[in-house]
Design an enzyme around this catalytic site. Sequence first.
Site, mmCIF file in Angstrom:
data_model
loop_
_atom_site.group_PDB
_atom_site.id
_atom_site.type_symbol
_atom_site.label_atom_id
_atom_site.label_comp_id
_atom_site.label_asym_id
_atom_site.label_seq_id
_atom_site.Cartn_x
_atom_site.Cartn_y
_atom_site.Cartn_z
ATOM 1 N N GLY A 1 -10.831 -3.473 1.164
ATOM 2 C CA GLY A 1 -10.737 -3.319 -0.291
ATOM 3 C C GLY A 1 -10.400 -4.687 -0.859
ATOM 4 N N GLY B 1 -6.145 -5.931 -3.006
ATOM 5 C CA GLY B 1 -6.605 -6.550 -1.759
ATOM 6 C C GLY B 1 -6.774 -8.056 -1.897
ATOM 7 N NE ARG C 1 -0.018 5.278 -11.145
ATOM 8 C CZ ARG C 1 1.163 5.624 -11.604
ATOM 9 N NH1 ARG C 1 1.312 6.725 -12.312
ATOM 10 N NH2 ARG C 1 2.216 4.881 -11.349
ATOM 11 N NE ARG D 1 2.557 5.227 -7.562
ATOM 12 C CZ ARG D 1 3.617 5.237 -8.369
ATOM 13 N NH1 ARG D 1 4.184 6.369 -8.726
ATOM 14 N NH2 ARG D 1 4.123 4.103 -8.822
ATOM 15 C CG ASN E 1 -7.975 6.807 -3.401
ATOM 16 O OD1 ASN E 1 -9.126 6.495 -3.690
ATOM 17 N ND2 ASN E 1 -6.923 6.318 -4.042
ATOM 18 C CG HIS F 1 4.675 4.639 -4.122
ATOM 19 N ND1 HIS F 1 5.571 3.837 -4.766
ATOM 20 C CD2 HIS F 1 3.443 4.179 -4.497
ATOM 21 C CE1 HIS F 1 4.915 2.941 -5.499
ATOM 22 N NE2 HIS F 1 3.625 3.138 -5.351
HETATM 23 P P1 NAD Z 1 -9.462 -1.838 -7.266
HETATM 24 O O1 NAD Z 1 -10.405 -0.842 -7.860
HETATM 25 O O2 NAD Z 1 -9.259 -3.138 -7.966
HETATM 26 O O3 NAD Z 1 -9.903 -2.171 -5.770
HETATM 27 C C1 NAD Z 1 -10.209 -1.180 -4.844
HETATM 28 C C2 NAD Z 1 -11.332 -1.731 -3.987
HETATM 29 O O4 NAD Z 1 -11.598 -0.794 -2.942
HETATM 30 C C3 NAD Z 1 -12.639 -1.915 -4.779
HETATM 31 O O5 NAD Z 1 -13.080 -3.253 -4.694
HETATM 32 C C4 NAD Z 1 -13.600 -0.958 -4.090
HETATM 33 O O6 NAD Z 1 -14.944 -1.411 -4.055
HETATM 34 C C5 NAD Z 1 -12.984 -0.894 -2.694
HETATM 35 N N1 NAD Z 1 -13.495 0.235 -1.934
HETATM 36 C C6 NAD Z 1 -13.755 1.496 -2.353
HETATM 37 N N2 NAD Z 1 -14.290 2.223 -1.352
HETATM 38 C C7 NAD Z 1 -14.354 1.404 -0.269
HETATM 39 C C8 NAD Z 1 -14.813 1.568 1.058
HETATM 40 N N3 NAD Z 1 -15.301 2.727 1.470
HETATM 41 N N4 NAD Z 1 -14.756 0.502 1.870
HETATM 42 C C9 NAD Z 1 -14.245 -0.680 1.478
HETATM 43 N N5 NAD Z 1 -13.795 -0.896 0.220
HETATM 44 C C10 NAD Z 1 -13.854 0.138 -0.639
HETATM 45 O O7 NAD Z 1 -8.067 -1.088 -7.070
HETATM 46 P P2 NAD Z 1 -6.650 -1.770 -6.783
HETATM 47 O O8 NAD Z 1 -5.937 -1.987 -8.049
HETATM 48 O O9 NAD Z 1 -6.837 -2.895 -5.841
HETATM 49 O O10 NAD Z 1 -5.899 -0.560 -6.047
HETATM 50 C C11 NAD Z 1 -6.309 -0.159 -4.759
HETATM 51 C C12 NAD Z 1 -5.489 1.031 -4.295
HETATM 52 O O11 NAD Z 1 -4.124 0.633 -4.111
HETATM 53 C C13 NAD Z 1 -5.455 2.200 -5.282
HETATM 54 O O12 NAD Z 1 -5.511 3.423 -4.589
HETATM 55 C C14 NAD Z 1 -4.113 2.034 -5.961
HETATM 56 O O13 NAD Z 1 -3.613 3.249 -6.484
HETATM 57 C C15 NAD Z 1 -3.282 1.543 -4.803
HETATM 58 N N6 NAD Z 1 -2.041 0.859 -5.163
HETATM 59 C C16 NAD Z 1 -0.985 1.094 -4.328
HETATM 60 C C17 NAD Z 1 0.211 0.478 -4.589
HETATM 61 C C18 NAD Z 1 1.383 0.701 -3.668
HETATM 62 O O14 NAD Z 1 2.457 0.181 -3.931
HETATM 63 N N7 NAD Z 1 1.218 1.420 -2.572
HETATM 64 C C19 NAD Z 1 0.345 -0.373 -5.701
HETATM 65 C C20 NAD Z 1 -0.768 -0.615 -6.486
HETATM 66 C C21 NAD Z 1 -1.980 0.017 -6.217
#
Ligand code: NAD
Length: 312
Positions: free
Chosen positions: A10, A15, A85, A91, A98, A178
Site C-alpha cells: 500500500g 505507506g 475512512r 473504522r 479491507n 484502536h
Molecule cells: P490510501 O488510500 O492513501 O492508501 C491505501 C493504498 O492501498 C492505496 O494506494 C491503494 O491503491 C492500496 N491498495 C488497495 N488495495 C491493494 C492491494 N490489493 N494491494 C496493494 N495495495 C492496495 O489510504 P491510507 O490513508 O494510506 O490508509 C491506509 C489504511 O491504513 C486504511 O485502512 C486506514 O484506515 C489505515 N490507517 C490505520 C492507522 C492506524 O493507526 N492503524 C492510521 C491511519 C490509517
Amino acid sequence: MRRAKLSIIGAGAVGATCAHWAAAKGLADIVLVDVPDKRGLTEGKALDLAESGPVEGFDVQIVGTDDYAQTADSDVVVITAGVPRRPGMSRDDLIQTNVKIVSEVTSRVAAASPEAVLVVVSNPLDAMVYAAWKVSGFPQQRVVGQAGCLDVARYCTFIAMEIGCSVEDVRALLMGGHGDDMVPLVRYTTVSGIPATQLIAPERLEEIVQRTRMGGGEIVKLMGTSAWYAPAAGVIQMVESIICDKKRILPCAAYCEAEYGVGGYFVGVPCVLGGRGVERIVEVELDAEERRMFEASVARVKALCRTVDGML
Ligand code: NAD
C-alpha cells in the site's frame, strides 16, 4: 553485511509516509508495493524519495513495484493496503472491503517472506491483524498491529501542549482496541517522572483523554480522510525496534491468550518488540475502572473478529 529489508504494502498516504520515515532513519532497503493500476505512481514515489537521499544523507535502496517477487525475504512487512475512512465513517465501517484486501496481500507477502514480521496498519486495526495472522499461518509473535504508538503519541502531544513542556518528557501507556473506546491509563502518565495527575487538573485530563480517543476523527473532520504522518511515525517506531532488536516496550496490538484474560485475540497491550517480533507481553496492574474499560474495548474487538471469521 546485508542491510535489513522492509516491504510496505500500500503506497498511499500512510505507506509512502512510512517509507519516508524509514528512509530518513536509514533503517532498511525499502520495497513499496501497490496495485498494478498504480505502478507508475508507486515507482515514482519510490524514485522521488530515493532522490532525497543525497540531501538527507541516507543510502538505502528504495524500489516501487506491483511485483511481490521484489519483496522476497523481507525482514519486516508493513501492511497499509486498504481504504481509509471518510467523514462520518467509523473504522469498523471499513471491515468488508479491507478484510478482502488484507487477506489477499497477506497471502502474497507470507509466500514471498515466510520469516518476516508482519506489522499491520489497515483498519479496523485489531480485526485486520487477526485476519493477517489467520491467513499468513505465521506464529502469533510475528504478527502485530500498529495503533497504540499512534494513540500514545497523540495523547503525549496533547499533554505537552497543556503543560507547555517538551513532548520528549511525556511518557504514557494506553491499552485496548484502536477504537473510540481505547483506554488511556492516566495513572501511568508521567512528565519527567512526575505523575501527570500532579500537573493537570482531573477535569482537563479527562478532556485530553477524550480528545485522544477521538483523535483520529478530529483529523478526518479536518482533512476529509485519515491521518498519515503520526500513524506512519508510530509504525516506524515499531519497525525500528524490530529491525534493530531494540526490545522497546511499546503499546501494540499483540496476540493475548491468558494475558489480561483476553482469550486469543489481538488487542493493544504493552509489548517487548525485538528481532523476533513480540517477544513478551507486559502485564500491568489495572484498577477496577481501567479493567472495565479494557474489557469493554476487548468485547468490541471480539465482535469484529467474529465478522472476520465469517468472511475468511
Ligand atoms: P490510501 O488510500 O492513501 O492508501 C491505501 C493504498 O492501498 C492505496 O494506494 C491503494 O491503491 C492500496 N491498495 C488497495 N488495495 C491493494 C492491494 N490489493 N494491494 C496493494 N495495495 C492496495 O489510504 P491510507 O490513508 O494510506 O490508509 C491506509 C489504511 O491504513 C486504511 O485502512 C486506514 O484506515 C489505515 N490507517 C490505520 C492507522 C492506524 O493507526 N492503524 C492510521 C491511519 C490509517
